[in-house]
Design an enzyme around this catalytic site. Sequence first.
Site, PDB file in Angstrom:
ATOM      1  N   CYS A 199       0.802  -1.229   0.000  1.00 14.67           N
ATOM      2  CA  CYS A 199       0.000   0.000   0.000  1.00 14.67           C
ATOM      3  C   CYS A 199       0.836   1.280   0.000  1.00 14.67           C
ATOM      4  CB  CYS A 199      -0.941   0.019   1.197  1.00 14.67           C
ATOM      5  SG  CYS A 199      -1.896  -1.481   1.337  1.00 14.67           S
ATOM      6  N   HIS A 255      -3.973   8.132   5.259  1.00 15.31           N
ATOM      7  CA  HIS A 255      -4.091   6.779   4.711  1.00 15.31           C
ATOM      8  C   HIS A 255      -5.505   6.279   5.007  1.00 15.31           C
ATOM      9  CE1 HIS A 255      -2.827   3.012   3.088  1.00 15.31           C
ATOM     10  NE2 HIS A 255      -2.911   2.360   4.225  1.00 15.31           N
ATOM     11  N   HIS A 282      -9.759   1.614  -1.760  1.00 15.30           N
ATOM     12  CA  HIS A 282      -8.338   1.432  -1.468  1.00 15.30           C
ATOM     13  C   HIS A 282      -7.698   0.744  -2.674  1.00 15.30           C
ATOM     14  CE1 HIS A 282      -4.593   0.819   0.325  1.00 15.30           C
ATOM     15  NE2 HIS A 282      -4.915   0.209   1.449  1.00 15.30           N
TER      16      HIS A 282
END
Lengths: 422, 344
Positions: free
Chosen positions: A179, A313, A350
Amino acid sequence: MKQQRVYIVFCETVSPLGINGQVLQQSLIENYNAVAPIKQFNADGLAQPKACEAHQDLSQFLPQDNHLWQQVAIHDRKFALMAAVVNQHHQTLSNLLSAVDQKRTGISLGLGTNVFPMESIAMEVDELSTNGLYRTLLRVNQPVHSTINTIFNHSDLYANYIQYRLGKVGFAKNILTACSSSTQAIALAAAKIMTGSADVMIAGGADSILNNFAYISFGKLGVLTQDECRPFDINRSGAIAGECAGIAVLASEAGVKAMGVDPAFELIGFGNSMDAHKITAPDPSGMGVETAMRKAIAMSGQSASEINYINAHGTGTRSNDEVELRAIERIVGDAASKVAVSSTKDRHGHSIAAAGIQEFHVLLASMAKGMIPANLNTQKPLQTNLHLPLKDNVHQKIHIGMTNNFAFGGVNCSLLIKNLKP
Amino acid sequence: MKLGVTGIQHWEKALGFSADLSAFFQHLTPNNALGQTVLNQYSVTFRQCDISPEHPFYPKASDLKVMRDDTIASVICAQLLLQSAQIQDHEKAEMSLFFANSNFIDNGILDFDTIALAIGEIQKASNAIEKNKSFAAEVSPLVPLRTLTNSTQSFVSQYTQIKGDSTTYGSTCLSAAHALDDAITLMQLNLSKTALLGGSHFANVFSFLNQYLHVPTIDQYAESTSASVFIVESESQAIAANRSVCLWIDQLLFNDWPESTNPFNRVYCGGALTRSQDNDLVSKCHQQTGTDAQSFFPYFGSLGCAELGFLLSVASLQLHANESALIYLEDVFGSFCCLTVKKP
């Protein structure tokens, strides 16, 4: 060594919020939420049949000159997304790159895992054995010696494609830190410019987990919500899956001059850190996350209180959001009420390895528009002194903005951007 | 800024864990793994893992289920190296960690018979709900962790407590050179003084499937599961920490040859996947430098991302004081790097 300044001269993405920057900006203004039933595969019976997909027809942007690239795009969604970015903006990118010495250019991409196209292969297999599988792979894959492997895509394929379309660069590297991949790809591209060893860097990345195998595998980690994604909410229950590809062009002062552009943004700091804790969970103390942000701020020479907006995030998972929020609180201290924090993952999902370039673009679009995107779905926010805008976007100039991404395995990266035309 | 290599550690089945290659050069063993036929037509050789769980730095049982074999080798190599280099805890907190990996699907995941069975279940499913249930039943929750691209980097960090700048690169032999390039960049920016670098490779059919279309002729294709790590630091940091430099890093170029007026004392090359590719690399290096090039291919086959560490190790072993070497790595796509090093 005199550290060179890093200008952002171009940024474009293809994402669930839009096919390009203009559409993205409009989507942000209108609070468009891209969560919808999954179309790329039949998700019937899955706990979460919704995700955020780039819903435009990408075939119009796929390469027409080589059927192998088209085959790759069929099996590999992240390649299709990347090809759509490159081909939409081919002329602009070519013009920018042609202005500088090729040896002083580079590519830095953050990429997700290459996924075996299980379902496509399954439909082709005629004998259920190792040999039957081998025969199918040989038949479906292309029997030619080239840099294109239509099923098992090498990480280098994406940079090779960019060079195939835009011309050779001095070097190309792939960052594979889940990520935080494309966030680190941008940071390390900036570092090459800062030292003066490159004048222009193409930085970005691509990822999509919207295929049966990856989606179900990711779901097994227990990080996908069965409800709405609600970052920073007391009742948050997980992330919603997304996808994205994007490219930013970073340049030195000499690069900017050669290209004849007037950049609106400067990358003034980045910070990387490791949790050194556990592969499955972030360090609950938030030390690694805090260190990454502190390093970015220290490099910029700004103070934490000067940051107007942090695109967090904010995955909407139990383990991430509180740790991130508390780390931000520690950093900004008494200025907490003046620092706006939101996660836009509730509206675009995401996109894993592409989260960095996606949220970098969202941050730039927000800074350009003077608008802080709200936490759309958050109803009962965690207790904090930070400014968490809910439901409605806040119209406010953003002089300094930050974006954070943290990966499984405890890899943390933060970028700090200065608005040169607030 | 002068940068040097102050320690190297590697692992390969024939070598075991080692900090130098002197024993290896006394008993040169060609890659003697049994050939396998894959895709019904290609003869290939994979030398895989064999690490004793009795090793004092062997990982905890709770972590093993999500660790690839090359990750285990890397974690042990890193701990051995930090111990021998006497890296202090306060150094680890700021130390950088740059790792390169070639293959994220190891044999714990890649079982073609099981995949064939799973495909059978998918084919039998009469609707999407059944198909998705079959998928879900076949996919272990450990799969996403075991295939995590930054797994090796993260486990090395967890077991060594290195907490500085850190990244994973992939997925060819050149990736380790990119790791070195970024370590150098961050040192130039004063963001790091000491870095642990490395690479590891898992040799199996999945690695072959990723490469085979890019290789002109598949003759004597060979790979070895392997890991290598090394420490790079500034001269001032090495002096301050009382660590001796085994190689100075002179220059790292991508897709360009160095303009050296003096011939190199040694030339090493790597990156080949087949015997004929290796012959081509050796002759290309000879043409460019006038010096005979050495390659590890006959002994190991490809070492993937671990190759750079092995070539640094042999350079450290064979160079005499003030001698220089060129390390040439070329990937399957024709991109290359030239690293020049000098013995103190």
